[in-house]
Design a protein around this motif. Structure first.
Motif, PDB file in Angstrom:
ATOM      1  N   TRP A  85      39.909   6.705  31.564  1.00 34.83           N
ATOM      2  CA  TRP A  85      41.130   6.871  30.790  1.00 34.83           C
ATOM      3  C   TRP A  85      40.935   7.796  29.602  1.00 34.83           C
ATOM      4  CZ3 TRP A  85      46.130   6.593  30.884  1.00 34.83           C
ATOM      5  CH2 TRP A  85      46.811   6.733  29.683  1.00 34.83           C
ATOM      6  N   ASN A  89      43.177  11.065  29.076  1.00 33.67           N
ATOM      7  CA  ASN A  89      44.060  11.185  27.921  1.00 33.67           C
ATOM      8  C   ASN A  89      43.924  12.551  27.245  1.00 33.67           C
ATOM      9  OD1 ASN A  89      46.099   9.767  26.583  1.00 33.67           O
ATOM     10  ND2 ASN A  89      44.748   9.354  24.854  1.00 33.67           N
ATOM     11  N   PHE A  92      46.707  14.509  28.616  1.00 33.51           N
ATOM     12  CA  PHE A  92      47.993  14.171  27.979  1.00 33.51           C
ATOM     13  C   PHE A  92      48.063  14.720  26.552  1.00 33.51           C
ATOM     14  CE2 PHE A  92      47.638  10.332  30.921  1.00 33.51           C
ATOM     15  CZ  PHE A  92      48.442  10.894  31.890  1.00 33.51           C
ATOM     16  N   ASP A  93      46.954  14.597  25.817  1.00 29.87           N
ATOM     17  CA  ASP A  93      46.927  15.141  24.460  1.00 29.87           C
ATOM     18  C   ASP A  93      47.255  16.637  24.473  1.00 29.87           C
ATOM     19  OD1 ASP A  93      46.197  12.692  23.409  1.00 29.87           O
ATOM     20  OD2 ASP A  93      44.063  13.171  23.232  1.00 29.87           O
ATOM     21  N   LEU A  96      50.979  17.191  25.242  1.00 28.33           N
ATOM     22  CA  LEU A  96      51.923  16.759  24.212  1.00 28.33           C
ATOM     23  C   LEU A  96      51.743  17.540  22.916  1.00 28.33           C
ATOM     24  CD1 LEU A  96      51.876  12.965  25.047  1.00 28.33           C
ATOM     25  CD2 LEU A  96      53.883  14.452  25.090  1.00 28.33           C
ATOM     26  N   ARG A 102      58.818  18.636  31.089  1.00 31.77           N
ATOM     27  CA  ARG A 102      58.601  18.006  32.387  1.00 31.77           C
ATOM     28  C   ARG A 102      58.615  18.991  33.556  1.00 31.77           C
ATOM     29  NH1 ARG A 102      63.712  14.065  32.922  1.00 31.77           N
ATOM     30  NH2 ARG A 102      63.177  13.670  30.767  1.00 31.77           N
ATOM     31  N   PHE A 120      46.386  12.673  39.032  1.00 36.51           N
ATOM     32  CA  PHE A 120      46.909  11.447  38.417  1.00 36.51           C
ATOM     33  C   PHE A 120      47.653  11.770  37.122  1.00 36.51           C
ATOM     34  CE2 PHE A 120      46.031   7.194  36.216  1.00 36.51           C
ATOM     35  CZ  PHE A 120      47.113   6.586  36.829  1.00 36.51           C
ATOM     36  N   ALA A 123      50.955  13.014  38.115  1.00 32.15           N
ATOM     37  CA  ALA A 123      51.800  11.911  38.595  1.00 32.15           C
ATOM     38  C   ALA A 123      52.447  11.163  37.434  1.00 32.15           C
ATOM     39  CB  ALA A 123      50.974  10.944  39.448  1.00 32.15           C
ATOM     40  N   CYS A 124      51.738  11.067  36.314  1.00 35.59           N
ATOM     41  CA  CYS A 124      52.181  10.222  35.185  1.00 35.59           C
ATOM     42  C   CYS A 124      52.867  10.977  34.063  1.00 35.59           C
ATOM     43  CB  CYS A 124      50.984   9.485  34.579  1.00 35.59           C
ATOM     44  SG  CYS A 124      50.186   8.341  35.711  1.00 35.59           S
ATOM     45  N   TYR A 125      52.549  12.256  33.870  1.00 34.75           N
ATOM     46  CA  TYR A 125      53.099  12.940  32.699  1.00 34.75           C
ATOM     47  C   TYR A 125      54.613  13.053  32.832  1.00 34.75           C
ATOM     48  CZ  TYR A 125      53.773  16.182  28.847  1.00 34.75           C
ATOM     49  OH  TYR A 125      54.200  16.751  27.666  1.00 34.75           O
ATOM     50  N   MET A 126      55.312  12.464  31.881  1.00 38.91           N
ATOM     51  CA  MET A 126      56.774  12.415  31.925  1.00 38.91           C
ATOM     52  C   MET A 126      57.279  11.932  33.284  1.00 38.91           C
ATOM     53  SD  MET A 126      58.075  15.526  29.529  1.00 38.91           S
ATOM     54  CE  MET A 126      57.589  15.578  27.795  1.00 38.91           C
ATOM     55  N   ARG A 127      56.529  11.025  33.880  1.00 35.51           N
ATOM     56  CA  ARG A 127      56.822  10.416  35.181  1.00 35.51           C
ATOM     57  C   ARG A 127      56.767  11.415  36.341  1.00 35.51           C
ATOM     58  NH1 ARG A 127      61.091   8.054  32.058  1.00 35.51           N
ATOM     59  NH2 ARG A 127      60.494   6.006  31.263  1.00 35.51           N
ATOM     60  N   GLY A 128      55.995  12.495  36.158  1.00 33.39           N
ATOM     61  CA  GLY A 128      55.766  13.376  37.300  1.00 33.39           C
ATOM     62  C   GLY A 128      56.083  14.835  37.067  1.00 33.39           C
ATOM     63  N   ILE A 152      41.690   7.318  38.561  1.00 35.22           N
ATOM     64  CA  ILE A 152      40.563   7.266  37.637  1.00 35.22           C
ATOM     65  C   ILE A 152      39.818   5.960  37.894  1.00 35.22           C
ATOM     66  CG2 ILE A 152      41.580   8.719  35.828  1.00 35.22           C
ATOM     67  CD1 ILE A 152      42.316   6.147  34.300  1.00 35.22           C
TER      68      ILE A 152
ATOM     69  N   HIS B 154      52.754   7.224  24.260  1.00 29.42           N
ATOM     70  CA  HIS B 154      51.564   7.956  23.820  1.00 29.42           C
ATOM     71  C   HIS B 154      51.768   8.163  22.317  1.00 29.42           C
ATOM     72  CE1 HIS B 154      49.031  11.524  23.104  1.00 29.42           C
ATOM     73  NE2 HIS B 154      48.364  11.195  24.202  1.00 29.42           N
ATOM     74  N   MET B 160      56.016   8.720  27.509  1.00 33.22           N
ATOM     75  CA  MET B 160      55.512  10.005  27.994  1.00 33.22           C
ATOM     76  C   MET B 160      54.630   9.864  29.231  1.00 33.22           C
ATOM     77  SD  MET B 160      56.620  12.637  26.442  1.00 33.22           S
ATOM     78  CE  MET B 160      58.180  12.241  25.689  1.00 33.22           C
ATOM     79  N   GLY B 162      54.125   7.666  32.645  1.00 38.27           N
ATOM     80  CA  GLY B 162      54.751   6.641  33.459  1.00 38.27           C
ATOM     81  C   GLY B 162      54.959   7.083  34.888  1.00 38.27           C
TER      82      GLY B 162
END
Lengths: 368, 368
Positions: A85, A89, A92-93, A96, A102, A120, A123-128, A152, B154, B160, B162
């Motif tokens: 994780w 992250n 994601f950092d 963002l 998106r 992955f 898949a997750c950033y802003m729900r895809g 992960i 986040h 952010m 999901g």
């Protein structure tokens, strides 16, 4: 590597509105046709690692400048130990902090770990958001290109947190393999060899005839090997996207292989090396159950050895072997279900008596 | 609350192989029919929070003992501030420490935060396990039941990280609302009232006639309000599952509302309170753009006030208002796109001149 520029091979992956193409060839990075039709967006993020970034990061960034207004790069630390994780992250950092929306496209430039994490994250950033794979190892080109598995690790288990998420395209540029260490080339060949015995006798013949070309990084040979592997995997996955049953045959050699990896400590053998040896043991067990002839065991063992892979099992002790295979996720209710050969070109899932498993392992373990 | 036992209402959510049903009624926890057909598995995990666990945790666990061999519970700390990776990981820890397999069913017992986190954990655990929602707030019953949005926050942005992931079923047990604080009941009513002006004039009439019953927790009235809200949301989401366009109309009042929440500091006003006031401002702006009559603004404002929601905007200052609305994710290229009414029962997305926005806010702000 030869300098021939063959037209890229295309493997369509048909998954309804999640369909995509795998392109396989030399010089894809600079081939306009390889990029046509990919999602356009203002922002792009290249996710790579500290080993690959100095080799190919700049070339990819330059290529993407023509497609995106802003091209960011994040280079993760290299290695399976960082598939967690905290490292995820960092993706994601980066997204963002730069205010990426998106529609941002992620590009995975690296081996399986980079592909798993980028997929992955996408898949997750802003729900895809969309992502494109540019696998830089032979293993990732044949194994991660198809199937949509992203994940992960969690301290209590590998690949425990993830998603089924399909890329927008996979670009298998064979030129990227020129910097691959020889040991990792062999590890990739293990997963390629796998497709012969489980699904395609003719492919096994071809591999035996072409192995020297593959080891010499001949583009035409690599191209065919990657394409055929992806085609077979796509056929299997297409029938079982969420791994309910048939897809398990792709784990031929993996139950033994995972035990080797865990028993010796992760990283001692490469995953492909453990799978190579694991296929010898699985074939041996198949023969002892009367499912295949002994000649096929010898044939597979010879090919695996020629590919530069270990064919002698490590001396773990039979109790430890069985214990490690029971915790493998394919064990249900404490019963180990092996992927075995049922004749050449056909795989089957079934349990086996512990005594036969022990004999199979012993038959390929060096005397102490 | 009355003790009438009406048959539960059913709202089918048609999403192909991800279809499911919302059941709405009294006493669902003890109604066999509400549980029939749900996935069977050896293990179940109830995810709840420290506020709800003492109220309903034991009753649900008892109910589930009849369906699963092992029923685990994890009670997360309560509040939006805990909707993060660290707290999410407590769900994964609980699952992995107990050795839960990929058939494990997760049950979300709580409000929106618990639902969002449980849904995202279910989406990711071993790449996807089933989950069932048991929303315990009115807001969660009408807002989280439909749409499949799951996420964590986040540090650089809310929701952010999901997934779009659908539950196996949603059980809206109206009895669970008896312990809901009055302020949270009003906040839930804001999202219910929303569906009248954007989609259903008859529902607005009904809400005006039934508001006292709703505030008195009358089961028949609650049941209709939750059902109709879910139906309308399902209709909108069904046409736009991944939020490409139409789904944005569900954000009526939310652009102003988010600015209120951010401007006053999250938690000062409840989300539903901010949306209530935001709807007044959005209606006012619609009137000033000539899209609706002034009478509709007055009508909405009166209903929102009767529901116990604020209708006076906080004094943020117009520059701060505009700044906050520009960073809201619906602002593209710096232009704020408002969800406005275009007549009663119809919503539209469009920008508006800053001067008109300022006038609309000023018209509903108390003199300093």
């Amino acid at each position: 590597m030869t300098s021939d520029r063959l037209a890229p091979q295309r493997v369509p992956i048909a998954l309804g509105d999640r369909s995509y193409e795998i392109l396989i060839g030399s010089g894809l990075l600079s081939l306009d046709g390889a990029w046509a039709g990919l999602p356009a967006s203002a922002d792009a993020l290249i996710v790579t690692n500290t080993t690959v970034a100095p080799l190919y990061g700049a070339a990819l960034a330059e290529r993407l400048q023509a497609r995106h207004r802003r091209v960011l790069t994040v280079a993760l630390p290299d290695g399976e130990v960082h598939k967690d994780w905290t490292t995820l992250n960092r993706i994601f950092d980066a997204l963002l902090e730069a205010g990426c929306d998106r529609k941002t496209v992620l590009y995975a430039l690296g081996g399986g770990v980079v592909g798993d994490m980028t997929g992955f994250a996408a898949a997750c950033y802003m729900r895809g958001v969309p992502f494109v794979q540019l696998p830089t190892t032979l293993l990732a080109q044949v194994d991660s290109s198809v199937g949509g598995k992203t994940a992960i690790n969690h301290p209590l288990g590998k690949n425990m947190i993830g998603a089924f998420y399909q890329p927008a395209r996979v670009l298998c540029d064979l030129d990227l393999l020129s910097t691959l260490p020889r040991r990792e080339l062999s590890a990739g060949l293990a997963e390629i060899i796998k497709y012969g015995p489980i699904a395609d006798p003719a492919f096994l013949d071809w591999l035996e005839a072409s192995l020297d070309d593959l080891l010499a990084l001949d583009v035409a040979a690599l191209s065919h090997a990657v394409r055929r592997s992806c085609e077979i995997k796509a056929w299997v996955v297409g029938q079982d996207e969420r791994e309910a049953g048939l897809r398990a045959i792709l784990n031929f050699g993996h139950t033994f292989g995972h035990a080797i990896e865990a028993g010796l400590g992760y990283g001692a053998w490469l995953h492909g090396e453990a799978v190579g040896c694991g296929m010898v043991l699985a074939a041996e067990l198949s023969a002892r159950l009367g499912l295949i002839d002994r000649a096929l065991v010898d044939r597979l063992r010879a090919l695996i050895a020629r590919a530069g892979l270990p064919v002698q099992a490590p001396r773990l002790g039979i109790h430890r072997w069985l214990e490690l295979m029971r915790v493998d996720k394919k064990a249900e209710g404490g019963e180990i279900r092996f992927v075995l050969l049922d004749g050449l070109g056909r795989a089957t899932m079934r349990p086996a008596p512990d005594a036969l498993v022990a004999e199979a392992i012993e038959a390929h373990t060096a005397p102490s």
